[in-house]
Design a protein around this motif. Structure first.
Motif, PDB file in Angstrom:
ATOM      1  N   TYR A  93      -0.126  -7.933  -3.693  1.00 26.73           N
ATOM      2  CA  TYR A  93      -1.549  -7.862  -3.987  1.00 26.73           C
ATOM      3  C   TYR A  93      -1.980  -6.533  -4.588  1.00 26.73           C
ATOM      4  O   TYR A  93      -2.853  -6.499  -5.439  1.00 26.73           O
ATOM      5  CB  TYR A  93      -2.328  -8.132  -2.696  1.00 26.73           C
ATOM      6  CG  TYR A  93      -3.817  -8.029  -2.853  1.00 26.73           C
ATOM      7  CD1 TYR A  93      -4.479  -8.874  -3.725  1.00 26.73           C
ATOM      8  CD2 TYR A  93      -4.548  -7.085  -2.146  1.00 26.73           C
ATOM      9  CE1 TYR A  93      -5.848  -8.776  -3.885  1.00 26.73           C
ATOM     10  CE2 TYR A  93      -5.903  -6.992  -2.297  1.00 26.73           C
ATOM     11  CZ  TYR A  93      -6.548  -7.835  -3.165  1.00 26.73           C
ATOM     12  OH  TYR A  93      -7.893  -7.740  -3.333  1.00 26.73           O
ATOM     13  N   MET A  94      -1.374  -5.432  -4.181  1.00 29.74           N
ATOM     14  CA  MET A  94      -1.914  -4.145  -4.651  1.00 29.74           C
ATOM     15  C   MET A  94      -1.278  -3.725  -5.959  1.00 29.74           C
ATOM     16  O   MET A  94      -0.154  -4.099  -6.272  1.00 29.74           O
ATOM     17  CB  MET A  94      -1.709  -3.097  -3.576  1.00 29.74           C
ATOM     18  CG  MET A  94      -2.599  -3.436  -2.401  1.00 29.74           C
ATOM     19  SD  MET A  94      -2.573  -2.267  -1.114  1.00 29.74           S
ATOM     20  CE  MET A  94      -3.312  -3.239   0.194  1.00 29.74           C
ATOM     21  N   TRP A 124       0.834  -1.200   0.000  1.00 29.49           N
ATOM     22  CA  TRP A 124       0.000   0.000   0.000  1.00 29.49           C
ATOM     23  C   TRP A 124       0.871   1.253   0.000  1.00 29.49           C
ATOM     24  O   TRP A 124       0.607   2.206  -0.743  1.00 29.49           O
ATOM     25  CB  TRP A 124      -0.944  -0.017   1.208  1.00 29.49           C
ATOM     26  CG  TRP A 124      -2.020   1.015   1.134  1.00 29.49           C
ATOM     27  CD1 TRP A 124      -2.188   1.940   0.151  1.00 29.49           C
ATOM     28  CD2 TRP A 124      -3.084   1.214   2.063  1.00 29.49           C
ATOM     29  NE1 TRP A 124      -3.281   2.718   0.415  1.00 29.49           N
ATOM     30  CE2 TRP A 124      -3.851   2.286   1.585  1.00 29.49           C
ATOM     31  CE3 TRP A 124      -3.456   0.605   3.255  1.00 29.49           C
ATOM     32  CZ2 TRP A 124      -4.980   2.752   2.258  1.00 29.49           C
ATOM     33  CZ3 TRP A 124      -4.582   1.076   3.921  1.00 29.49           C
ATOM     34  CH2 TRP A 124      -5.335   2.137   3.428  1.00 29.49           C
ATOM     35  N   CYS A 153      -6.359  -2.798  -6.771  1.00 25.70           N
ATOM     36  CA  CYS A 153      -5.860  -4.073  -6.269  1.00 25.70           C
ATOM     37  C   CYS A 153      -5.854  -5.089  -7.401  1.00 25.70           C
ATOM     38  O   CYS A 153      -6.466  -4.873  -8.441  1.00 25.70           O
ATOM     39  CB  CYS A 153      -6.741  -4.577  -5.135  1.00 25.70           C
ATOM     40  SG  CYS A 153      -6.762  -3.456  -3.748  1.00 25.70           S
ATOM     41  N   ARG A 154      -5.175  -6.188  -7.170  1.00 26.94           N
ATOM     42  CA  ARG A 154      -4.967  -7.169  -8.245  1.00 26.94           C
ATOM     43  C   ARG A 154      -6.246  -7.946  -8.584  1.00 26.94           C
ATOM     44  O   ARG A 154      -6.547  -8.182  -9.745  1.00 26.94           O
ATOM     45  CB  ARG A 154      -3.860  -8.127  -7.827  1.00 26.94           C
ATOM     46  CG  ARG A 154      -3.547  -9.227  -8.801  1.00 26.94           C
ATOM     47  CD  ARG A 154      -2.135  -9.735  -8.630  1.00 26.94           C
ATOM     48  NE  ARG A 154      -1.840 -10.181  -7.278  1.00 26.94           N
ATOM     49  CZ  ARG A 154      -2.016 -11.433  -6.834  1.00 26.94           C
ATOM     50  NH1 ARG A 154      -2.482 -12.349  -7.628  1.00 26.94           N
ATOM     51  NH2 ARG A 154      -1.723 -11.751  -5.596  1.00 26.94           N
ATOM     52  N   ARG A 196      -8.266  -2.214   0.663  1.00 19.73           N
ATOM     53  CA  ARG A 196      -6.962  -1.854   1.229  1.00 19.73           C
ATOM     54  C   ARG A 196      -7.050  -1.673   2.733  1.00 19.73           C
ATOM     55  O   ARG A 196      -6.178  -2.143   3.476  1.00 19.73           O
ATOM     56  CB  ARG A 196      -6.463  -0.554   0.584  1.00 19.73           C
ATOM     57  CG  ARG A 196      -5.957  -0.786  -0.808  1.00 19.73           C
ATOM     58  CD  ARG A 196      -5.477   0.490  -1.452  1.00 19.73           C
ATOM     59  NE  ARG A 196      -4.930   0.216  -2.763  1.00 19.73           N
ATOM     60  CZ  ARG A 196      -4.213   1.070  -3.456  1.00 19.73           C
ATOM     61  NH1 ARG A 196      -3.959   2.262  -2.980  1.00 19.73           N
ATOM     62  NH2 ARG A 196      -3.750   0.745  -4.644  1.00 19.73           N
ATOM     63  N   ALA A 227     -11.794  -0.622  -3.969  1.00 22.35           N
ATOM     64  CA  ALA A 227     -10.377  -0.942  -3.730  1.00 22.35           C
ATOM     65  C   ALA A 227      -9.873  -0.284  -2.453  1.00 22.35           C
ATOM     66  O   ALA A 227      -9.085  -0.865  -1.715  1.00 22.35           O
ATOM     67  CB  ALA A 227      -9.542  -0.503  -4.920  1.00 22.35           C
ATOM     68  N   THR A 266      -5.019 -13.715  -1.914  1.00 18.83           N
ATOM     69  CA  THR A 266      -3.901 -13.339  -2.790  1.00 18.83           C
ATOM     70  C   THR A 266      -3.119 -14.532  -3.319  1.00 18.83           C
ATOM     71  O   THR A 266      -2.278 -14.376  -4.190  1.00 18.83           O
ATOM     72  CB  THR A 266      -2.903 -12.439  -2.032  1.00 18.83           C
ATOM     73  OG1 THR A 266      -2.219 -13.247  -1.073  1.00 18.83           O
ATOM     74  CG2 THR A 266      -3.601 -11.322  -1.317  1.00 18.83           C
ATOM     75  N   THR A 293      -7.452  -5.218   4.369  1.00 16.86           N
ATOM     76  CA  THR A 293      -6.224  -6.026   4.402  1.00 16.86           C
ATOM     77  C   THR A 293      -5.171  -5.378   5.310  1.00 16.86           C
ATOM     78  O   THR A 293      -4.461  -6.075   6.023  1.00 16.86           O
ATOM     79  CB  THR A 293      -5.653  -6.206   2.987  1.00 16.86           C
ATOM     80  OG1 THR A 293      -5.563  -4.936   2.360  1.00 16.86           O
ATOM     81  CG2 THR A 293      -6.517  -7.120   2.160  1.00 16.86           C
TER      82      THR A 293
END
Lengths: 210, 387
Positions: B173-174, B95, B179-180, B117, B113, B165, B120
């Motif tokens: 992941y980000m 992040w 995010c992915r 974030r 997203a 993830t 997580t």
């Protein structure tokens, strides 16, 4: 927080003789930064920390940046005698701009909860005069980060209480974060007398790599 | 015979105490293979009896020049490397890096997203603080039990990370502008369950430890740090707040969507090891509050900015500094772009390294057994200290 121009005006009044310059930043959200000359850097830092309206009591991030020597090519028309006749001829002039190392401080205020103010210091060159004053006596948070810049960039901080290598080992010679650093090729494998490896080793040694 | 003369190696010049000289100083090297240093970290300690009279931290054993690697690869190429900084908290590292690049390129993050974030990041904070409390008790000699209790909870959170993830620790992941991938089916319900059950673990943990006599006598009044020193030395995170400074970047910068959540910032009074432990326990309770609100309010929608380019990503010439409140303190990334696909300068501001600045100040005059506890209360990860 006051704007950078207001801070600059305040500083010029408080620290007589300080040469300050605002360096613009092209990024959409990042702030511009303030270039401070080396003689007045400590006085400027002390004022920023102690002035009640600014109160930058916290040096968050300290880092080095390496700017290499650059050559700017210019084409100029010059009058010259060619075979007895005066003609205008294009001539390419190369202007060399010497490189320098830069130290960037991101300052915040924990008391007034504002920031960042970005301060920049520059060394005269990248070799013998790579020196700036240390701001660790003002903000102790810079202590390890200035040591890291000394270690990885080769900037000497005058007035730093404990200037030693921090991440690389004692006795290491080079400065790995510089842009012209040549990686040694023998830290993962021994160069052997087989074509490409030997070629690479020779090339590195010719370029000054260890 | 042979004419080779053997030159004797120079003996190390150590000031060793001997039983006869009546009180010399003893220089010992704690680490880099000492189990309590949480990694390959070394302290050169000079002792007078059992009291510390000098202490110099030595690091670099795990140095791989993360910043140089970052300058030699593309912006996105550095994202998996950020996992390896503080390998306990890969999602907050992601992040911080994403926020710096988003500032540099002016990208916008969609609503959903932002919520992902926050969820997580707060889960990361929970598992980091829980395991830190466990490690701290382990360092104090409470062998196993608190650490196992903490790791039992951490395990549940790592399972959630794995489901989301694909990786338990190296999440990667980000992405810039989002995010992915979105949650797998049932993930939110699972998370809700973990979050609902977490306060029960905290109740149990606090009932066991908060008023434990050994814990109190080992930590209260040990290594107290004043407000002024903490601010001047650039200390951040729970260590700063234990010294009574109200500075939480989630509240100060209000990055992401943190201004929407109702939570408090726990502060300490004394700045000693006990306060650092308590601040972390209380922060976990606040994180649970944030998680409950985020899980309740999360909207549907896209998870990545459609304008964000994955290939041929070249930000304009300029620089940006992005910072977040990572579980260990202020984690910042400073980037300079010269218009090429690789950053010209890629810098990590590591909270663990800067928090070590006052290690010597805290240890002077303390017993050598307390050095272990003091170091444990700082919460360092060597992947981030050495980079």
């Amino acid at each position: 927080m006051e704007t950078l121009e207001q801070i600059k005006t305040k500083l010029e009044a408080a620290v007589p003789g300080a040469r300050l310059e605002i360096i613009p930043n092209g990024s959409p959200s990042g702030p511009n930064s303030l270039l401070v000359d080396n003689e007045h850097a400590v006085a400027v830092a002390k004022f920023l920390q102690s002035s009640p309206a600014l109160a930058f009591d916290y040096a968050s991030n300290v880092t080095g940046v390496d700017w290499l020597d650059t050559t700017v090519k210019k084409t100029v028309k010059v009058k010259q005698m060619v075979e007895g006749v005066e003609k205008e001829v294009d001539q390419v002039l190369e202007e060399k701009k010497p490189g320098y190392l830069e130290v960037v401080y991101h300052l915040y205020s924990m008391e007034l909860k504002h920031g960042p103010l970005v301060l920049r210091l520059r060394t005269e060159d990248r070799a013998g005069k790579a020196r700036v004053p240390s701001l660790t006596p003002v903000w102790r948070g810079a202590e390890f980060q200035e040591r890291e810049i000394f270690d990885l960039y080769g900037v000497t901080f005058q007035g730093h209480p404990d200037l030693r290598r921090i991440l690389m080992w004692d006795g290491y010679q080079d400065f790995p974060m510089r842009k012209d650093y040549v990686e040694p090729d023998d830290y993962e494998y021994e160069p052997t007398a087989h074509g490409p490896v030997l070629q690479k080793a020779k090339q590195h040694q010719a370029e000054g790599g260890g | 015979m042979s004419d080779i003369t053997v030159i004797p190696a120079e003996l190390p010049k150590l000031q060793l105490s001997s039983p006869n000289d009546g009180g010399g100083l003893l220089e010992i090297s704690m680490g880099p293979q000492h189990p309590s240093t949480h990694g390959v970290f070394r302290m050169d300690v000079v002792l007078d009896g059992e009291r510390v009279v000098k202490l110099k931290p030595v690091f670099g054993y795990l140095h791989r020049n993360h910043e140089k690697i970052g300058e030699n690869t593309t912006y996105l190429g550095s994202m998996p490397y950020t996992d390896r900084l503080d390998y306990f908290c890969s999602l907050t590292n992601n992040w911080a890096y994403a926020s710096a690049v988003e500032k540099l390129a002016g990208l916008h993050v969609p609503e959903r997203a932002e919520y992902i974030r926050v969820i997580t990041a707060e889960l990361t904070r929970l598992q980091n603080h829980a395991s830190l409390a466990g490690f701290l008790l382990q360092d104090m000699g409470a062998s196993g039990t608190p650490l196992m209790y903490a790791f039992r909870e951490r395990e549940k959170i790592l399972d959630l990370f794995e489901a989301l993830t694909g990786a338990r620790m190296m999440c990667n992941y980000m992405r810039f502008g989002g995010c992915r991938c979105d949650f797998p089916a049932g993930w939110l319900q699972q998370t809700q369950q973990v979050v609902d059950n977490f306060p029960r673990f905290l109740d149990e943990f606090e009932a066991l430890l908060n008023e434990n006599e050994i814990l109190m006598s080992r930590t209260q009044g040990v290594a107290a740090v004043s407000r002024e020193l903490a601010i001047n030395a650039g200390i951040t995170g729970p260590m700063l707040r234990a010294a009574g400074v109200n500075y939480d970047i989630r509240k100060v910068d209000r990055y992401g969507i943190y201004d929407r959540f109702n939570f408090r910032v726990p502060l300490g009074d004394h700045g000693d090891v006990y306060d650092r432990y308590m601040v972390r326990v209380l922060e976990m309770r606040e994180s649970v509050k944030i998680l409950q609100q985020a899980l309740r309010d999360i909207p549907a929608g896209p998870i990545v900015d459609p304008k964000a380019k994955l290939r041929g990503f070249r930000p304009k010439v300029g620089e940006a500094y992005g910072r977040i409140e990572a579980p260990k303190g202020e984690l910042g990334f400073y980037l300079i772009s010269d218009g090429s696909p690789n950053p010209y300068r890629y810098r990590v501001r590591p909270p663990s390294l800067v928090n070590l600045t006052i290690l010597e100040d805290m240890c002077l005059g303390q017993m050598v057994a307390d050095v272990v506890v003091i170091l444990g209360s700082i919460d360092i990860v060597l992947g981030e200290v050495d980079r």
